[in-house]
Design an enzyme around this catalytic site. Structure first.
Site, PDB file in Angstrom:
ATOM      1  N   ARG A 249      -2.203 -24.983 -26.055  1.00 27.03           N
ATOM      2  CA  ARG A 249      -2.450 -25.817 -27.023  1.00 27.03           C
ATOM      3  C   ARG A 249      -3.330 -25.044 -28.108  1.00 27.03           C
ATOM      4  NH1 ARG A 249       0.638 -28.823 -25.567  1.00 27.03           N
ATOM      5  NH2 ARG A 249       0.359 -31.218 -25.094  1.00 27.03           N
TER       6      ARG A 249
ATOM      7  N   HIS B 274       6.637 -24.171 -30.901  1.00 27.54           N
ATOM      8  CA  HIS B 274       6.193 -24.839 -29.718  1.00 27.54           C
ATOM      9  C   HIS B 274       7.645 -24.976 -28.815  1.00 27.54           C
ATOM     10  CE1 HIS B 274       3.398 -27.838 -27.876  1.00 27.54           C
ATOM     11  NE2 HIS B 274       4.263 -27.784 -27.220  1.00 27.54           N
TER      12      HIS B 274
HETATM   13  C1  OXD Z   1       3.635 -29.954 -24.012  1.00 22.04           C
HETATM   14  C2  OXD Z   1       5.156 -30.272 -23.797  1.00 22.04           C
HETATM   15  O1  OXD Z   1       2.759 -30.428 -23.358  1.00 22.04           O
HETATM   16  O2  OXD Z   1       5.937 -29.988 -24.446  1.00 22.04           O
HETATM   17  O3  OXD Z   1       3.254 -29.460 -24.940  1.00 22.04           O
HETATM   18  O4  OXD Z   1       5.275 -30.881 -22.529  1.00 22.04           O
END
Ligand code: OXD
Length: 311
Positions: A223, A271
């Site tokens: 994160r 991400h």
């Molecule tokens: C997260 C996922 O927790 O993508 O970021 O699972």
């Protein structure tokens, strides 16, 4: 009884199709189209709007469509039903590969070679032997452990730090707040796998990151808000931190004005280090619903702070 489905920001249809095949007796309602909230027994959700889960009086479990729990942990009005994390082995594998890829990239100076090649410059650099190149994983939960083992398997000196003690074969570990700076002092690369919570928000601030040896690298796959961006940016600009591969950010998508986009020693990815594949991730979700239907305990149960506080 029915399933409430909301994979916020991602497609719902592939999940609805799997549930229709695997759990044919359970209708699926894709949020916000829920004809009768009293019919909802299981909420299969990701980043579901806070407050909405209270609308379902017969809700029996919340099954998350991702590994992180920070969004549900911040739900002020969380119903007191089991919360189940999604642990898809394919996601752990991808995240471990992502970390290994960047560890190799930083260790072997591949960016320097890419730039040299553009200048037709033939020049090899000496680097530390892999087994002496120290890669430290912060956060040794299920994913962090897999990352540390893959780093070890890649021939690096694999190390880890965790809030509570952990023993992992082939991985040197530290634990507790008191040992974090020692772990950082002995790291050439840090891989952040820490969850975001009150004790980890901005844990990696300028002061803590300054404990890294000059020239170290950072990889972030958990994160963004675990890192204090201003502190990291200063250290990247003055060269104390040589480079960073950042896959997650305090604000996503990363705003256009973020300096990270323009820093030559920062690799931004959107991400994607461990994206969820419906094909593999639907298996544990379906199995957990079947378990719940038989009265068995789903896995892995997550204890949100809201529930912990009220037990
Ligand atoms: C997260 C996922 O927790 O993508 O970021 O699972």
């Amino acid at each position: 009884m029915a399933i409430l489905l909301n994979n916020m920001g991602f497609e719902n249809q592939p999940w609805a199709d799997v549930f229709a095949d695997e759990l044919p007796d359970m209708p699926v309602h894709v949020w916000p189209e829920v004809p009768d909230p009293a019919q909802i027994k299981y909420a299969v959700v990701w980043k579901h709007p806070h407050g909405d889960l209270r609308r379902y009086p017969n809700l029996q479990a919340i099954l998350l469509l991702g590994a992180g729990t920070d969004h549900i942990d911040a739900e002020p009005d969380l119903p007191k039903v089991p919360v189940v994390r999604l642990l898809d082995p394919d996601v752990g594998n991808d995240m471990a590969q992502y970390a290994l890829y960047w560890a190799m990239h930083f260790h072997r100076r591949y960016e320097d070679y890419r730039q040299q090649a553009q200048r037709a410059e033939w020049q090899a650099h000496e680097v530390t032997r892999s087994k002496e190149f120290r890669v430290t994983v912060l956060g040794l939960g299920i994913i962090g452990q897999e990352v540390a083992q893959r780093i070890a398997g890649g021939g690096f000196c694999a190390q880890g730090w965790n809030r509570s003690p952990r023993q992992i074969e082939g991985v040197k570990t530290w634990h507790g707040a008191g040992e974090l700076s020692e772990a950082l002092q002995h790291s050439d690369v840090v891989v952040n796998c820490l969850p975001l919570n009150d004790s980890t928000r901005h844990l990696l601030n300028r002061q803590r990151l300054s404990a890294l040896p000059k020239g170290a690298f950072l990889i972030n796959i958990s994160r963004g808000a675990v890192i204090d961006d201003d502190g990291l940016i200063e250290l990247l600009n003055d060269g104390h931190v040589s480079g960073a591969a950042l896959d997650c950010f305090a604000q996503e998508p990363l705003p256009q004005e973020s300096p990270y986009w323009r820093m030559p020693n920062v690799y931004v990815t959107p991400h994607m280090s461990g994206s969820t594949y419906v094909k593999s991730a639907s298996r544990p979700v379906v199995e957990n619903i079947r378990r719940l239907e038989k009265g068995d305990v789903p896995q892995p149960i997550h204890l949100p702070p809201q529930h912990a506080a009220s037990t």
